[in-house]
Design a protein around this motif. Structure first.
Motif, PDB file in Angstrom:
ATOM      1  N   ASP A   1       0.791  -1.227   0.000  1.00  8.01           N
ATOM      2  CA  ASP A   1       0.000   0.000   0.000  1.00  8.01           C
ATOM      3  C   ASP A   1       0.825   1.280   0.000  1.00  8.01           C
ATOM      4  O   ASP A   1       0.349   2.320  -0.446  1.00  8.01           O
ATOM      5  N   ILE A   2       2.047   1.245   0.488  1.00 10.19           N
ATOM      6  CA  ILE A   2       2.794   2.476   0.684  1.00 10.19           C
ATOM      7  C   ILE A   2       3.202   3.099  -0.649  1.00 10.19           C
ATOM      8  O   ILE A   2       3.567   2.391  -1.598  1.00 10.19           O
ATOM      9  N   THR A   3       3.097   4.427  -0.736  1.00 14.06           N
ATOM     10  CA  THR A   3       3.471   5.152  -1.950  1.00 14.06           C
ATOM     11  C   THR A   3       4.946   5.542  -1.881  1.00 14.06           C
ATOM     12  O   THR A   3       5.536   5.595  -0.789  1.00 14.06           O
ATOM     13  N   PRO A   4       5.579   5.825  -3.037  1.00 20.20           N
ATOM     14  CA  PRO A   4       6.980   6.260  -3.007  1.00 20.20           C
ATOM     15  C   PRO A   4       7.194   7.491  -2.136  1.00 20.20           C
ATOM     16  O   PRO A   4       8.206   7.592  -1.438  1.00 20.20           O
ATOM     17  N   LEU A   5       6.244   8.427  -2.153  1.00 20.05           N
ATOM     18  CA  LEU A   5       6.386   9.635  -1.346  1.00 20.05           C
ATOM     19  C   LEU A   5       6.346   9.306   0.138  1.00 20.05           C
ATOM     20  O   LEU A   5       7.179   9.796   0.919  1.00 20.05           O
ATOM     21  N   ARG A   6       5.389   8.486   0.563  1.00 18.45           N
ATOM     22  CA  ARG A   6       5.323   8.092   1.971  1.00 18.45           C
ATOM     23  C   ARG A   6       6.542   7.276   2.358  1.00 18.45           C
ATOM     24  O   ARG A   6       7.048   7.381   3.477  1.00 18.45           O
ATOM     25  N   ASN A   7       7.025   6.465   1.445  1.00 24.74           N
ATOM     26  CA  ASN A   7       8.216   5.656   1.713  1.00 24.74           C
ATOM     27  C   ASN A   7       9.419   6.553   1.990  1.00 24.74           C
ATOM     28  O   ASN A   7      10.188   6.319   2.939  1.00 24.74           O
ATOM     29  N   LEU A   8       9.551   7.603   1.189  1.00 23.79           N
ATOM     30  CA  LEU A   8      10.651   8.542   1.375  1.00 23.79           C
ATOM     31  C   LEU A   8      10.505   9.290   2.693  1.00 23.79           C
ATOM     32  O   LEU A   8      11.467   9.459   3.447  1.00 23.79           O
ATOM     33  N   GLY A   9       9.282   9.737   2.987  1.00 20.13           N
ATOM     34  CA  GLY A   9       9.046  10.433   4.241  1.00 20.13           C
ATOM     35  C   GLY A   9       9.309   9.558   5.450  1.00 20.13           C
ATOM     36  O   GLY A   9       9.913  10.005   6.438  1.00 20.13           O
ATOM     37  N   ASN A  10       8.869   8.305   5.380  1.00 20.51           N
ATOM     38  CA  ASN A  10       9.114   7.382   6.480  1.00 20.51           C
ATOM     39  C   ASN A  10      10.603   7.179   6.719  1.00 20.51           C
ATOM     40  O   ASN A  10      11.064   7.113   7.866  1.00 20.51           O
ATOM     41  N   ALA A  11      11.361   7.067   5.623  1.00 18.37           N
ATOM     42  CA  ALA A  11      12.807   6.859   5.755  1.00 18.37           C
ATOM     43  C   ALA A  11      13.461   8.037   6.470  1.00 18.37           C
ATOM     44  O   ALA A  11      14.320   7.863   7.345  1.00 18.37           O
ATOM     45  N   GLY A  12      13.046   9.262   6.096  1.00 19.65           N
ATOM     46  CA  GLY A  12      13.617  10.443   6.732  1.00 19.65           C
ATOM     47  C   GLY A  12      13.268  10.536   8.202  1.00 19.65           C
ATOM     48  O   GLY A  12      14.134  10.804   9.054  1.00 19.65           O
ATOM     49  N   LEU A  13      12.007  10.317   8.537  1.00 17.23           N
ATOM     50  CA  LEU A  13      11.571  10.386   9.930  1.00 17.23           C
ATOM     51  C   LEU A  13      12.201   9.261  10.744  1.00 17.23           C
ATOM     52  O   LEU A  13      12.580   9.462  11.905  1.00 17.23           O
ATOM     53  N   ASN A  14      12.319   8.087  10.148  1.00 18.32           N
ATOM     54  CA  ASN A  14      12.926   6.963  10.847  1.00 18.32           C
ATOM     55  C   ASN A  14      14.392   7.247  11.162  1.00 18.32           C
ATOM     56  O   ASN A  14      14.869   7.000  12.274  1.00 18.32           O
TER      57      ASN A  14
END
Length: 271
Positions: free
Chosen positions: A124-137
């Motif tokens: 389900d995850i979008t490339p944009l959310r994936n990028l945001g998650n990586a940064g926040l993580n």
């Protein structure tokens, strides 16, 4: 509460207008001690559908708005040894619950789902959310000296006796403005993870595959909720620092003891 090798389990399901999804989700749940549905003022047949599919389900009405408040109400109502956080949209796979329980009975205080483990993933995850998650993580790992692989994922389980450590906003408090207190929104997963770390509890990551939402649109707002998580990380880092100083000074809490909430979280039996 005594921790055992065969704990009783409460599955907490926050839901708002999820009747169509519950038709698929609830029949998949394993036989556990209890399932607690926390309803967020649904205007569809969410509650009626839940009771039809699981006659023994406990229904709790959340006291404010937001997923965080719904979970806080569910945690307070839970009576099982272990609490499983379970989304109503079909994204969580109930077949993974034994993996979370295995991590807890092996010694973890908190079993944290991760979509980025060797056996994890997301449909389900979008490339944009994936990028945001990586940064926040990455930021969380720097601020808290952790090694999380998936900070924002909401499929988690923990021993119920750590609920006081989470120190979530009291369910009886009244919110002003947008109707949300800090910790009431989608930042809840971040708040919980940060407070578990700050308390020095044992965390085990559990690989999980996020399934695609079955029906409807997610209430998650990529930019505004991402910014809220960023603010949460900074606020929780300050809170952890203050708590550390207080403990070294012999102070066990930064706020006065709260009285027992007067809000009635008993099961709503109205049809």
């Amino acid at each position: 509460m005594t921790r055992t090798e065969r704990p009783t389990v409460t599955i907490v399901v926050p839901a708002r207008n999820e009747a169509r999804n519950l038709e698929r989700v609830l029949p998949e749940l394993p036989d556990v001690h209890e399932v607690v549905l926390v309803d967020g003022d649904s205007v569809d047949d969410t509650v009626a559908t839940a009771r039809r599919l699981l006659p023994d389900i406990r229904v709790v009405r959340q006291t404010r708005r937001g997923k965080g408040n719904a979970l806080a109400c569910g945690f307070l109502a839970a009576t099982g040894d272990v609490i499983v956080m379970f989304d109503a949209d079909g994204s969580a796979d109930p077949a993974e619950i034994p993996d979370f329980l295995a991590a807890l009975t092996a010694g973890a205080d908190f079993a944290k789902g991760t979509r980025y483990g060797a056996a994890g993933g997301s449909e389900d995850i979008t490339p944009l959310r994936n990028l945001g998650n990586a940064g926040l993580n990455g930021m969380s790992n720097v601020l808290f000296r952790t090694r999380f692989s998936d900070l924002c994922y909401g499929y988690n389980a923990f021993w119920r006796d750590i609920v006081p450590v989470l120190d979530l906003p009291a369910v009886e408090r009244v919110a002003r403005g947008d109707g949300l207190l800090w910790g009431d929104g989608f930042e809840i997963e971040t708040v919980i993870s940060c407070r578990v770390v700050a308390a020095g509890l044992t965390i085990t990551e559990v690989p999980s595959v996020e399934r695609r939402r079955i029906h409807g649109e997610s209430n998650l707002r990529t930019f505004s909720d991402g910014f809220r998580v960023l603010k949460t990380l900074l606020a929780e880092r300050r809170r952890a620092t203050l708590l550390g100083r207080a403990r070294r000074a012999g102070i066990t809490t930064l706020r006065p003891h709260l009285p027992t909430p007067r809000f009635d979280l008993a099961e709503d039996r109205a049809s």
